[in-house]
Write an enzyme that holds these catalytic residues in place. Structure first.
Site, PDB file in Angstrom:
ATOM      1  N   LYS A 157      24.009  16.256  25.178  1.00 37.54           N
ATOM      2  CA  LYS A 157      22.747  16.442  24.443  1.00 37.54           C
ATOM      3  C   LYS A 157      22.792  17.809  23.780  1.00 37.54           C
ATOM      4  O   LYS A 157      23.434  18.733  24.289  1.00 37.54           O
ATOM      5  CB  LYS A 157      21.557  16.372  25.407  1.00 37.54           C
ATOM      6  CG  LYS A 157      20.251  16.045  24.736  1.00 37.54           C
ATOM      7  CD  LYS A 157      20.122  14.549  24.465  1.00 37.54           C
ATOM      8  CE  LYS A 157      18.840  14.201  23.771  1.00 37.54           C
ATOM      9  NZ  LYS A 157      18.683  12.737  23.658  1.00 37.54           N
TER      10      LYS A 157
HETATM   11  P1  NAD Z   1       9.630  11.299  17.297  1.00 37.49           P
HETATM   12  O1  NAD Z   1       9.696  12.752  17.026  1.00 37.49           O
HETATM   13  O2  NAD Z   1       9.955  10.351  16.200  1.00 37.49           O
HETATM   14  O3  NAD Z   1       8.190  10.902  17.866  1.00 37.49           O
HETATM   15  C1  NAD Z   1       7.596  11.617  18.918  1.00 37.49           C
HETATM   16  C2  NAD Z   1       6.199  11.104  19.126  1.00 37.49           C
HETATM   17  O4  NAD Z   1       5.630  11.800  20.238  1.00 37.49           O
HETATM   18  C3  NAD Z   1       5.242  11.354  17.926  1.00 37.49           C
HETATM   19  O5  NAD Z   1       4.465  10.212  17.695  1.00 37.49           O
HETATM   20  C4  NAD Z   1       4.354  12.501  18.427  1.00 37.49           C
HETATM   21  O6  NAD Z   1       3.060  12.454  17.868  1.00 37.49           O
HETATM   22  C5  NAD Z   1       4.299  12.176  19.903  1.00 37.49           C
HETATM   23  N1  NAD Z   1       3.887  13.345  20.683  1.00 37.49           N
HETATM   24  C6  NAD Z   1       4.337  14.612  20.604  1.00 37.49           C
HETATM   25  N2  NAD Z   1       3.645  15.406  21.448  1.00 37.49           N
HETATM   26  C7  NAD Z   1       2.741  14.610  22.067  1.00 37.49           C
HETATM   27  C8  NAD Z   1       1.736  14.836  23.021  1.00 37.49           C
HETATM   28  N3  NAD Z   1       1.538  16.050  23.533  1.00 37.49           N
HETATM   29  N4  NAD Z   1       0.971  13.789  23.423  1.00 37.49           N
HETATM   30  C9  NAD Z   1       1.149  12.557  22.918  1.00 37.49           C
HETATM   31  N5  NAD Z   1       2.106  12.278  22.004  1.00 37.49           N
HETATM   32  C10 NAD Z   1       2.893  13.289  21.585  1.00 37.49           C
HETATM   33  O7  NAD Z   1      10.613  11.071  18.548  1.00 37.49           O
HETATM   34  P2  NAD Z   1      11.371   9.736  18.957  1.00 37.49           P
HETATM   35  O8  NAD Z   1      12.709   9.731  18.312  1.00 37.49           O
HETATM   36  O9  NAD Z   1      10.467   8.576  18.812  1.00 37.49           O
HETATM   37  O10 NAD Z   1      11.653  10.022  20.517  1.00 37.49           O
HETATM   38  C11 NAD Z   1      10.656   9.803  21.504  1.00 37.49           C
HETATM   39  C12 NAD Z   1      11.313   9.812  22.865  1.00 37.49           C
HETATM   40  O11 NAD Z   1      12.311   8.789  22.918  1.00 37.49           O
HETATM   41  C13 NAD Z   1      12.026  11.104  23.262  1.00 37.49           C
HETATM   42  O12 NAD Z   1      11.951  11.238  24.660  1.00 37.49           O
HETATM   43  C14 NAD Z   1      13.466  10.826  22.868  1.00 37.49           C
HETATM   44  O13 NAD Z   1      14.389  11.630  23.555  1.00 37.49           O
HETATM   45  C15 NAD Z   1      13.569   9.372  23.277  1.00 37.49           C
HETATM   46  N6  NAD Z   1      14.644   8.639  22.631  1.00 37.49           N
HETATM   47  C16 NAD Z   1      14.732   8.551  21.283  1.00 37.49           C
HETATM   48  C17 NAD Z   1      15.753   7.799  20.715  1.00 37.49           C
HETATM   49  C18 NAD Z   1      15.867   7.593  19.238  1.00 37.49           C
HETATM   50  O14 NAD Z   1      16.724   6.822  18.797  1.00 37.49           O
HETATM   51  N7  NAD Z   1      15.013   8.192  18.426  1.00 37.49           N
HETATM   52  C19 NAD Z   1      16.706   7.177  21.541  1.00 37.49           C
HETATM   53  C20 NAD Z   1      16.585   7.280  22.917  1.00 37.49           C
HETATM   54  C21 NAD Z   1      15.547   8.019  23.450  1.00 37.49           C
END
Ligand code: NAD
Length: 438
Positions: free
Chosen positions: A124
């Site tokens: 990561k």
């Molecule tokens: P993103 O940045 O696209 O979205 C994050 C979301 O979290 C947004 O809607 C934001 O408003 C919300 N958020 C932020 N702070 C917040 C709070 N205090 N309260 C409520 N909501 C809040 O990120 P993402 O890519 O969707 O990733 C989300 C999670 O999934 C992370 O843990 C990431 O590591 C994990 N993840 C992502 C992927 C991927 O392909 N994008 C793959 C595996 C895991």
């Protein structure tokens, strides 16, 4: 003088001289992996290997900002394990990220790639900054400089980053372009595979953008009916409407699941008849948050957590559900679409209330799986169509879900322990075959 033999009581953490702060996300993550290793009666030497990342790279570098000033930035790349293949894992740009945070996420990646049985290890990366606070040109210079600072610590055969929170396909394209110049002697065929999650026009894969949400939905299709929940009749609440949350919701709407409420960083919205996920995605794109969506009313965070739903899906930040939130949560199943959204004390409360938790290393493995497909297409100079990507993703996700179900049946444990045990079982078999060098 002979060294004192380690007594049975000496924990892995003590032996490795690690800080044992129970609120530390890395200690929490490794503790639950080690607990599963105990259930599996895993060899101590393997636990010692997995309790620490192999490499922790930290870089500091300057960037010239648009106003002519110079700022210094801190970046991380943690490579947890590579027994199964090149290190693999996202790069996050976020103002609140620490080395331990990145270490925890790298360990989860090792578990995730092992569970899905991909030919990758776990890693990561992170850059401590708010990507929304700088201009597009500054973001590009910063990304290119970070890539060059990482140097040979990344590469298509060695360590392959991908998007995560705060990063996207454009940022991956800048990383790949920079790497082609500084790491691959100008050879695009060789250099392009250094990252996945690239734009389609520059070696990206069909289906990568929706892959994590698609993977969540494939897992739910496979597991929820066993728990008496049919997707067509299910209602659910969702935390986060970014890449993972919005794609999960959009794809669940095709199954007629009802999305009652969404919480994001701007607030919480609710509609008793169900929120239209496709329209909400357009609203979020324009307004950068869910609040103000026309088909909804605002509610409080407390009302959100207390709402009775079949399923609650956290798809935002880590460690959002502690004991306080867990006490309020009123669902049958909690689906970890985000990484590590539940703290261990929060998980204890959920277990006491009989709420089943579907673990992140299974639920959100769709992203890294389609990243693997992208890497494979880059190496073979091929382009797969969306149908092929989806069919292969479904097969891999079903395989992983079934390994977890079988392990749960065998060990009579919770799903997280079962998922870790399935991953650890694969890792220990490969260690047994390869042995420890030299
Ligand atoms: P993103 O940045 O696209 O979205 C994050 C979301 O979290 C947004 O809607 C934001 O408003 C919300 N958020 C932020 N702070 C917040 C709070 N205090 N309260 C409520 N909501 C809040 O990120 P993402 O890519 O969707 O990733 C989300 C999670 O999934 C992370 O843990 C990431 O590591 C994990 N993840 C992502 C992927 C991927 O392909 N994008 C793959 C595996 C895991």
């Amino acid at each position: 003088m002979a060294k004192k033999a380690l007594s049975k009581e000496v924990s892995i953490f003590e032996e490795l001289g690690m800080d044992q702060d129970a609120s530390n996300i890395y200690i929490q993550t490794v503790s639950s992996i080690l607990d599963a290793a105990d259930v599996l009666k895993m060899d101590r030497s393997l636990k010692l290997i997995l309790a620490q990342p192999k490499n922790e790279v930290m870089v500091h570098f300057p960037v010239t900002m648009d106003d002519g000033s110079t700022k210094s930035f801190k970046g991380y790349r943690v490579q947890h394990n590579n027994i199964l293949g090149p290190y693999k894992g996202g790069i996050r740009f976020h103002h609140d990220i620490s080395l331990d945070h990145v270490k925890a996420l790298s360990a989860l990646m090792t578990m995730k790639t092992a569970l899905v049985q991909l030919p990758f290890g776990g890693a990561k990366g992170g850059l401590r900054m708010d990507p929304h606070s700088i201009s597009q040109n500054e973001l590009m210079r910063l990304t290119r400089r970070f890539t060059s600072a990482l140097g040979s610590n990344i590469g298509p055969d060695y360590d392959i980053p991908a998007p995560d929170m705060g990063t996207n396909a454009q940022i991956m394209a800048w990383i790949a372009d920079t790497y082609i110049h500084v790491g691959a002697g100008g050879n695009p065929l060789e250099g392009k595979g250094v990252v996945t999650g690239k734009p389609l026009e520059f070696g990206g894969s069909h289906g990568r953008e929706k892959a994590t949400g698609q993977g969540v939905v494939f897992v739910l299709e496979e597991i929820l009916p066993d728990m008496g929940i049919e997707l067509a009749e299910m209602d659910y609440s969702l935390i986060g409407f970014g890449n993972v949350g919005s794609w999960t919701a959009r794809l669940l709407s095709e199954h007629k699941s009802k999305l009652l409420s969404v919480m994001d960083h701007t607030g919480v919205i609710y509609n008793s008849n169900g929120l239209d996920a496709n329209k909400l995605a357009k609203h979020v794109e324009k307004h950068r948050g869910v609040v103000g969506f026309s088909g909804s009313v605002p509610i409080s965070a407390k009302e959100f957590y207390q709402m009775e739903v079949d399923v609650c899906i956290p798809a935002a930040l880590e460690q959002m559900i502690g004991p306080e939130e867990a006490e309020m949560i009123n669902c049958k199943v909690l689906v970890e679409a985000a990484n590590a959204p539940v703290t261990p004390p929060g998980e204890k409360v959920l277990a006491k209330k009989g709420i089943e938790v579907l673990p992140a290393i299974l639920c959100n493995a769709g992203g890294v799986t389609v990243s693997y497909f992208e890497w494979k297409q880059n190496r073979q100079a091929e382009t797969w169509d969306l149908e092929l990507v989806d069919a292969r993703l479904k097969k891999m996700m079903m395989g992983a879900a079934n390994r977890v179900k079988e392990m749960q049946k065998k060990l009579k444990c919770d799903m997280r322990t079962a998922a870790y045990c399935a991953a650890l079982d694969h890792l220990q078999k490969v260690y047994a075959i390869r042995g420890v060098f030299p």
